[in-house]
Design an enzyme around this catalytic site. Structure first.
Site, short mmCIF file in Angstrom:
data_model
loop_
_atom_site.label_atom_id
_atom_site.label_comp_id
_atom_site.label_asym_id
_atom_site.label_seq_id
_atom_site.Cartn_x
_atom_site.Cartn_y
_atom_site.Cartn_z
N ARG A 146 -3.41 -10.30 5.14
CA ARG A 146 -4.40 -10.20 4.02
C ARG A 146 -2.86 -9.75 2.84
O ARG A 146 -2.90 -8.43 2.90
CB ARG A 146 -5.34 -8.68 3.39
N LYS B 133 1.15 -1.16 0.11
CA LYS B 133 0.03 0.14 0.21
C LYS B 133 1.05 1.40 -0.03
O LYS B 133 2.20 1.24 0.62
CB LYS B 133 -0.99 -0.16 1.55
C1 7PJ Z 1 -8.52 -4.41 1.69
C2 7PJ Z 1 -9.66 -5.36 1.27
C3 7PJ Z 1 -7.68 -4.55 3.20
C4 7PJ Z 1 -9.85 -6.05 3.43
C5 7PJ Z 1 -8.40 -3.92 -0.60
C6 7PJ Z 1 -5.58 -3.22 -1.66
C7 7PJ Z 1 -6.44 -2.26 -1.62
N1 7PJ Z 1 -9.77 -5.77 1.80
N2 7PJ Z 1 -9.51 -4.87 -0.70
N3 7PJ Z 1 -9.11 -5.49 3.86
N4 7PJ Z 1 -7.94 -4.16 0.67
N5 7PJ Z 1 -10.67 -6.53 4.19
O1 7PJ Z 1 -4.86 -4.30 -1.74
O2 7PJ Z 1 -4.12 -2.12 -1.87
O3 7PJ Z 1 -7.15 -3.59 3.45
S1 7PJ Z 1 -8.01 -3.04 -1.67
#
Ligand code: 7PJ
Length: 275
Positions: A253, A219
């Site tokens: 994640r 990020k």
């Molecule tokens: C997240 C997400 C996060 C959850 C994205 C990226 C943007 N879902 N979906 N948490 N981020 N739960 O992966 O940079 O931080 S999309």
């Protein structure tokens, strides 16, 4: 324990959720098939690398992104969910749309990962009518505009109170506590300073009793801290994942599953003080 359909996860060790984006390749008519084949190969690789869950997303939610039509999202996501679920993979589906949630659950998804915390009318009912897990994420504003001067009084308390209230609403709607995870939503209407406060105080979220999911992989906050471009943020992402787990995150994640699994193996062995 975290219950996600036919998968039950023991939270004694941190879980790794691998990210698969199903994004369109608009300059080719064969784009949809090629994208699907590429996404399937990527998902299988993440599974083989040790991902506990594979998170499939058909809508870009990066800052500035515009929404995608429901039919497009369904066409991108559902065939992939069907194939992976049939192979026994625990599939999370990253969506805000109740119709996509219902189709994903019917196709065998194990978790709904909603950056909107089931705010869409019918979303909570769609999850409640099933036995899948759900990740409730905090977001301030909408992806298209959320990074335009987000402001908070006490970001940690506001995010915690929001997530606790959403989780409580889910329980009231019939979603068992053991099916719920919460997520501060790093970068979703938050400055670098907000993200650092939230990461530093992740224990405050963990104290709600719900497993905390942390998504920091690649990020822009990590870019701000290191000066590195998005393709060059693996060391920063590993440090962020370990820092999150050290502060109580139950699930990370990530894009780079193999590297994260290795980092967590070392971290966990040191925590145990034994092999
Ligand atoms: C997240 C997400 C996060 C959850 C994205 C990226 C943007 N879902 N979906 N948490 N981020 N739960 O992966 O940079 O931080 S999309």
């Amino acid at each position: 324990m975290l219950r996600c359909g036919r998968h039950t996860f023991d939270l004694a060790r941190p879980l790794v959720m691998g990210i698969v984006n199903v994004t369109p390749d608009s300059f080719s008519d064969g784009g949809r098939y090629l994208d699907a084949a590429r996404a399937l190969a990527q998902a299988r690789r993440l599974r083989d690398d040790g991902a506990d869950l594979v998170d499939v997303g058909g809508e870009s939610t990066r800052p500035g992104a515009t929404p995608v039509a429901e039919a497009d999202e369904l066409a991108r996501v559902i065939p992939l969910v069907e194939t992976l679920a049939a192979e026994g993979v625990a599939v999370a589906v990253d969506t805000r749309k109740p119709a996509v949630m219902r189709a994903a659950i019917a196709a065998g998804a194990s978790m709904i990962n909603d950056i909107g915390a089931l705010a869409a009318p019918g979303a909570m009912e769609a999850v409640a009518a099933s036995d899948v897990g759900v990740c409730l994420m905090h977001m301030r504003g909408e992806p298209r505009t959320m990074q335009k001067a987000p402001a908070y009084g006490d970001v940690v308390a506001e995010v915690r109170d929001f997530l606790a209230a959403r989780a409580q609403a889910c329980v009231a709607a019939g979603i068992a506590r053991e099916r719920i995870a919460i997520d501060p939503g790093f970068g979703f209407g938050k400055t670098l300073a907000h993200n650092l406060e939230l990461l530093h105080s992740l224990g405050t979220l963990a104290a709600t009793g719900y497993p905390v999911l942390a998504g920091l992989s690649r990020k822009s906050s990590l870019g701000e801290l290191t000066g590195r471009s998005v393709d060059d943020r693996l060391p920063a992402s590993l440090a962020a994942a370990l820092a999150a787990v050290a502060r109580g995150a139950a699930i990370v994640r990530v894009h780079d599953v193999r590297e994260t699994v290795d980092a967590l193996a070392v971290w966990s062995a040191v925590e145990r003080g034994a092999r």
